[in-house]
Design an enzyme around this catalytic site. Structure first.
Site, PDB file in Angstrom:
ATOM      1  CB  ALA A   9      55.531  23.416  17.540  1.00 34.06           C
ATOM      2  CG  ASN A  86      53.338  16.452  17.179  1.00 29.87           C
ATOM      3  OD1 ASN A  86      52.706  15.651  17.865  1.00 29.87           O
ATOM      4  ND2 ASN A  86      52.868  17.673  16.903  1.00 29.87           N
ATOM      5  CB  SER A 139      48.288   6.805  16.734  1.00 23.90           C
ATOM      6  OG  SER A 139      47.001   6.593  17.273  1.00 23.90           O
ATOM      7  CE1 TYR A 152      45.602   9.998  12.729  1.00 23.12           C
ATOM      8  CE2 TYR A 152      44.700   8.303  14.173  1.00 23.12           C
ATOM      9  CZ  TYR A 152      45.548   9.372  13.963  1.00 23.12           C
ATOM     10  OH  TYR A 152      46.353   9.834  14.982  1.00 23.12           O
ATOM     11  CB  THR A 187      45.136  17.756  21.275  1.00 23.15           C
ATOM     12  OG1 THR A 187      44.675  16.810  20.299  1.00 23.15           O
ATOM     13  CG2 THR A 187      46.120  17.069  22.213  1.00 23.15           C
ATOM     14  CG  PHE A 189      43.272  13.914  17.189  1.00 17.54           C
ATOM     15  CD1 PHE A 189      44.245  13.604  16.242  1.00 17.54           C
ATOM     16  CD2 PHE A 189      42.244  12.998  17.397  1.00 17.54           C
ATOM     17  CE1 PHE A 189      44.196  12.408  15.521  1.00 17.54           C
ATOM     18  CE2 PHE A 189      42.188  11.802  16.691  1.00 17.54           C
ATOM     19  CZ  PHE A 189      43.163  11.515  15.746  1.00 17.54           C
TER      20      PHE A 189
END
Ligand code: NDP
Ligand code: 8X3
Length: 252
Positions: A9, A86, A139, A152, A187, A189
């Protein structure tokens, strides 16, 4: 007021989900490794005046730390209605024959093992109450494989499989299990994937309009607030300019 535990978060999608649920008057348990980010988010959530919040600072790769964090919650906070799995990351983007083993272990330990540790700890609390909803953030990389995405993609394929497995195993206990599988969302990411290389990261989002973390938060909130007899088992959300993991409509 539902009690909602969100991993990861401190940034991006997890943070946006926390804000959305807090704005709507839910009780939040926020987690991540960066205490300063947790403190800042806690302050923001409390400023809405609609919600209570607790923060748990731990590395999801460390089973003992995950277990201790959940054990530390007061009894009524252990009545977790929604777990949003998440926390996750990509680390590196290389062909498999050149891959960095440390990157691989980081992704496997976080995206698969970390998700499993917290689920193993929280699911029995839900089952004891015969009530709960687990929302896994998968994803598009869990549906398709793209060049150099190898490990990934494999970890997100594991999330896809585990979502189905959880739904089957907890079916008799009335636990809802859902997956949201996003395409590209801007983000931190890519910054994380490229080990802090901001310039390379920003190029990922050029020439089209990526999803925002808030787009995914809206989706999570929708899924979490359907009637008891309705479950969205799997939802893929992509930018309009993205047709698959490697098919884009980008302006040059
Ligand atoms: P961010 O990098 O912005 O956020 C990742 C979050 O995960 C951070 O809060 C981070 O917290 C947390 N996290 C990472 N490693 C750990 C760890 N070891 N222990 C605890 N928390 C950890 O990325 P996103 O918001 O984009 O990513 C969120 C999820 O969405 C991930 O699972 C990702 O795979 C998935 N996703 C992202 C997409 C995108 O395009 N952005 C698309 C599809 C899926 P901290 O560093 O404080 O520990
Ligand atoms: C993140 C989206 O396409 O970079 O899961 O793998 S992608």
């Amino acid at each position: 007021m539902k009690t909602v535990l969100i991993t990861g978060a401190t940034s991006g999608i997890g943070r946006a989900i926390a804000v959305k649920f807090a704005e709507q008057g839910n009780r939040l348990i926020i987690s991540g490794r960066r205490q300063n980010r947790l403190d800042e988010l806690q302050k923001e959530i409390l400023s809405f005046g609609k919600s209570e919040v607790k923060s748990l600072c731990f590395d999801i790769r460390q089973k003992e730390a995950v277990y201790a964090a959940i054990d530390s919650l007061p009894k009524e906070w252990k009545e977790i209605d929604i777990l949003v799995n998440n926390a996750g990351l990509a680390s590196g983007l290389s062909p498999i024959q050149e891959g960095d083993i440390d990157d691989w272990e980081k992704m496997i330990d976080t995206n698969i093992k970390g998700l499993l540790y917290i689920t193993r700890k929280v699911a029995p609390l839900m089952i004891a109450r015969q009530k709960g909803h687990i929302i896994n953030i998968g994803s598009i990389a869990g549906k398709e494989v793209y060049p150099k995405g190898n490990i990934y993609c494999a970890t997100k394929h594991a999330v896809d499989a585990l979502t189905k497995a959880m739904r089957i195993d907890m079916l008799q206990d009335g636990i809802k299990v859902s997956q949201i599988a996003p395409g590209a969302a801007e983000t931190e990411f890519s910054r994380v994937r490229f080990h802090g290389d901001e310039e390379r990261a920003s190029k990922v989002y050029q020439g089209y309009q990526p999803l925002t973390a808030e787009d995914i938060a809206e989706t999570a909130f929708f899924i979490a607030n359907l009637p008891p007899h309705v479950n969205i088992s799997d939802l893929m959300i992509v930018p309009t300019s993205q047709a698959s993991a490697y098919c884009w409509n980008k302006r040059e």
